[in-house]
Enzyme design. Structure first.
Site, PDB file in Angstrom:
ATOM      1  N   LYS A  32       5.790  18.451 -14.635  1.00 23.30           N
ATOM      2  CA  LYS A  32       6.390  17.774 -13.484  1.00 23.30           C
ATOM      3  C   LYS A  32       6.117  18.589 -12.232  1.00 23.30           C
ATOM      4  O   LYS A  32       6.410  19.777 -12.173  1.00 23.30           O
ATOM      5  CB  LYS A  32       7.896  17.605 -13.665  1.00 23.30           C
ATOM      6  CG  LYS A  32       8.580  16.886 -12.489  1.00 23.30           C
ATOM      7  CD  LYS A  32      10.056  16.670 -12.735  1.00 23.30           C
ATOM      8  CE  LYS A  32      10.888  17.906 -12.489  1.00 23.30           C
ATOM      9  NZ  LYS A  32      10.966  18.268 -11.035  1.00 23.30           N
ATOM     10  N   LEU A  60       8.524  12.747  -6.581  1.00 26.54           N
ATOM     11  CA  LEU A  60       8.787  12.767  -5.143  1.00 26.54           C
ATOM     12  C   LEU A  60       9.933  11.842  -4.741  1.00 26.54           C
ATOM     13  O   LEU A  60      10.352  11.847  -3.588  1.00 26.54           O
ATOM     14  CB  LEU A  60       7.519  12.397  -4.363  1.00 26.54           C
ATOM     15  CG  LEU A  60       6.310  13.318  -4.577  1.00 26.54           C
ATOM     16  CD1 LEU A  60       5.141  12.863  -3.713  1.00 26.54           C
ATOM     17  CD2 LEU A  60       6.660  14.768  -4.284  1.00 26.54           C
ATOM     18  N   LYS A  61      10.414  11.025  -5.659  1.00 24.06           N
ATOM     19  CA  LYS A  61      11.596  10.176  -5.434  1.00 24.06           C
ATOM     20  C   LYS A  61      11.500   9.394  -4.122  1.00 24.06           C
ATOM     21  O   LYS A  61      12.358   9.510  -3.235  1.00 24.06           O
ATOM     22  CB  LYS A  61      12.870  11.012  -5.448  1.00 24.06           C
ATOM     23  CG  LYS A  61      13.098  11.829  -6.714  1.00 24.06           C
ATOM     24  CD  LYS A  61      14.410  12.596  -6.628  1.00 24.06           C
ATOM     25  CE  LYS A  61      14.646  13.475  -7.844  1.00 24.06           C
ATOM     26  NZ  LYS A  61      13.732  14.635  -7.904  1.00 24.06           N
ATOM     27  N   HIS A  63      11.839   6.807  -1.187  1.00 25.86           N
ATOM     28  CA  HIS A  63      12.959   5.962  -0.757  1.00 25.86           C
ATOM     29  C   HIS A  63      12.743   5.639   0.718  1.00 25.86           C
ATOM     30  O   HIS A  63      13.090   6.422   1.593  1.00 25.86           O
ATOM     31  CB  HIS A  63      14.280   6.699  -0.970  1.00 25.86           C
ATOM     32  CG  HIS A  63      15.494   5.851  -0.760  1.00 25.86           C
ATOM     33  ND1 HIS A  63      16.764   6.305  -1.016  1.00 25.86           N
ATOM     34  CD2 HIS A  63      15.645   4.574  -0.320  1.00 25.86           C
ATOM     35  CE1 HIS A  63      17.645   5.350  -0.759  1.00 25.86           C
ATOM     36  NE2 HIS A  63      16.980   4.291  -0.319  1.00 25.86           N
ATOM     37  N   ASP A  64      12.164   4.461   0.979  1.00 24.19           N
ATOM     38  CA  ASP A  64      11.848   4.081   2.354  1.00 24.19           C
ATOM     39  C   ASP A  64      11.708   2.563   2.394  1.00 24.19           C
ATOM     40  O   ASP A  64      11.979   1.884   1.397  1.00 24.19           O
ATOM     41  CB  ASP A  64      10.558   4.776   2.812  1.00 24.19           C
ATOM     42  CG  ASP A  64      10.553   5.086   4.305  1.00 24.19           C
ATOM     43  OD1 ASP A  64      10.866   4.162   5.095  1.00 24.19           O
ATOM     44  OD2 ASP A  64      10.239   6.225   4.685  1.00 24.19           O
ATOM     45  N   ASN A  67       7.110  -1.513   2.748  1.00 23.85           N
ATOM     46  CA  ASN A  67       5.709  -1.360   3.113  1.00 23.85           C
ATOM     47  C   ASN A  67       5.271   0.103   3.104  1.00 23.85           C
ATOM     48  O   ASN A  67       4.153   0.430   2.682  1.00 23.85           O
ATOM     49  CB  ASN A  67       5.452  -1.966   4.498  1.00 23.85           C
ATOM     50  CG  ASN A  67       3.968  -2.082   4.803  1.00 23.85           C
ATOM     51  OD1 ASN A  67       3.219  -2.715   4.057  1.00 23.85           O
ATOM     52  ND2 ASN A  67       3.534  -1.464   5.884  1.00 23.85           N
ATOM     53  N   ARG A 184      18.969  21.812 -21.207  1.00 26.68           N
ATOM     54  CA  ARG A 184      19.108  23.260 -21.322  1.00 26.68           C
ATOM     55  C   ARG A 184      19.251  23.655 -22.788  1.00 26.68           C
ATOM     56  O   ARG A 184      19.820  22.895 -23.584  1.00 26.68           O
ATOM     57  CB  ARG A 184      20.379  23.735 -20.595  1.00 26.68           C
ATOM     58  CG  ARG A 184      20.399  23.492 -19.101  1.00 26.68           C
ATOM     59  CD  ARG A 184      19.603  24.569 -18.379  1.00 26.68           C
ATOM     60  NE  ARG A 184      19.795  24.458 -16.945  1.00 26.68           N
ATOM     61  CZ  ARG A 184      19.120  23.644 -16.154  1.00 26.68           C
ATOM     62  NH1 ARG A 184      18.195  22.858 -16.656  1.00 26.68           N
ATOM     63  NH2 ARG A 184      19.351  23.617 -14.858  1.00 26.68           N
ATOM     64  N   ARG A 214      14.083  25.521 -16.120  1.00 35.15           N
ATOM     65  CA  ARG A 214      14.428  26.946 -16.179  1.00 35.15           C
ATOM     66  C   ARG A 214      14.450  27.516 -17.590  1.00 35.15           C
ATOM     67  O   ARG A 214      14.129  28.681 -17.788  1.00 35.15           O
ATOM     68  CB  ARG A 214      15.790  27.160 -15.510  1.00 35.15           C
ATOM     69  CG  ARG A 214      15.805  26.782 -14.039  1.00 35.15           C
ATOM     70  CD  ARG A 214      17.206  26.904 -13.459  1.00 35.15           C
ATOM     71  NE  ARG A 214      17.243  26.434 -12.077  1.00 35.15           N
ATOM     72  CZ  ARG A 214      18.016  25.449 -11.657  1.00 35.15           C
ATOM     73  NH1 ARG A 214      18.798  24.808 -12.503  1.00 35.15           N
ATOM     74  NH2 ARG A 214      18.014  25.096 -10.390  1.00 35.15           N
TER      75      ARG A 214
END
Length: 238
Positions: A32, A60-61, A63-64, A67, A184, A214
């Site tokens: 990732k 990168l998630k 959200h806009d 277009n 984890r 981690r």
């Protein structure tokens, strides 16, 4: 090595990535790449990882407005990444636009990247969601609502907590992809994530993919830690 175990390369730059990957010479991982690394190194880090034979979840998630997301996804698909994501809170039109962009941008002869949506971040508690975000549903209800919207919009699945997977299987079916971070080993600190689980628990609850950072990247012996996580995830007794 398992392709359903995703290693989070949460490093500040390529130098640290190279040092980490030295432990995995000759192995093909599913990794990732998040905001920190991609914003520092740009598309070159994707090219580097692809040349090493690794599969990539570009986290990168987006959200806009629809277009903008469509155009961005067209660009990301051209990088030949294997998985991308958006925020489900962006709505159905935005998610459909994301798929259109991926279809337009994918490399010739390649399948479009898997496209998933974030329901609620694993750092989000129910108190935070209600008090700060203004969503009056329970956390479980909000996640299920976003997952259903994601499926109706044509996306492949969602990013969610392992604890939410059983409910999402009921709502969206067994073929719906669930990618679960917040994984984890039992001996590790949970750090800034609230809804966490072990690899074994993720398997028992039915996650499609787990994302581990981690527990592997900060381990004294990353390869050994990877193998431990992999064995727990796959239910291998050693």
């Amino acid at each position: 090595m398992s392709k359903s175990l995703i290693v989070a390369l949460d490093f500040p730059g390529k130098k640290e990535v190279e040092q980490f990957l030295q432990h995995f010479e000759g192995e093909e991982l599913f990794v990732k790449v998040g905001m920190e690394l991609f914003y520092k190194e740009g598309p070159a880090i994707i090219t580097y990882l692809k040349e090493k034979g690794h599969k990539i979840f570009l986290d990168l998630k987006l959200h806009d407005i629809p277009n903008t997301v469509k155009s961005a996804m067209r660009s990301l698909a051209s990088l030949d990444v294997d998985m991308v994501n958006v925020h489900a809170a962006g709505g159905s039109s935005m998610m459909k636009a994301a798929l259109e962009g991926l279809e337009e941008g994918k490399q010739e002869g390649k399948e479009r990247p898997i496209c998933i949506a974030v329901t609620q971040l694993t750092s989000t508690s129910e108190v935070m969601m209600k008090k700060e975000i203004g969503i009056e549903k329970t956390l479980e209800e909000a996640v299920a609502h976003y997952a259903k919207l994601t499926k109706e919009s044509g996306l492949d699945g969602v990013v969610c907590s392992t604890l939410e997977v059983p409910k999402l299987r009921e709502v969206c079916g067994d073929e719906f992809v669930t990618v679960t971070p917040g994984i984890r080993l039992a001996s590790d600190d949970v750090n800034d994530q609230v809804r966490v689980a072990t690899p074994k628990r993720a398997r028992e609850l039915g996650s499609s993919y787990i994302v581990v950072g981690r527990s592997i990247t900060k381990a004294e012996n990353p390869l050994e830690a990877y193998q431990t996580v992999k064995q727990q995830w796959e239910g291998v007794t050693v």
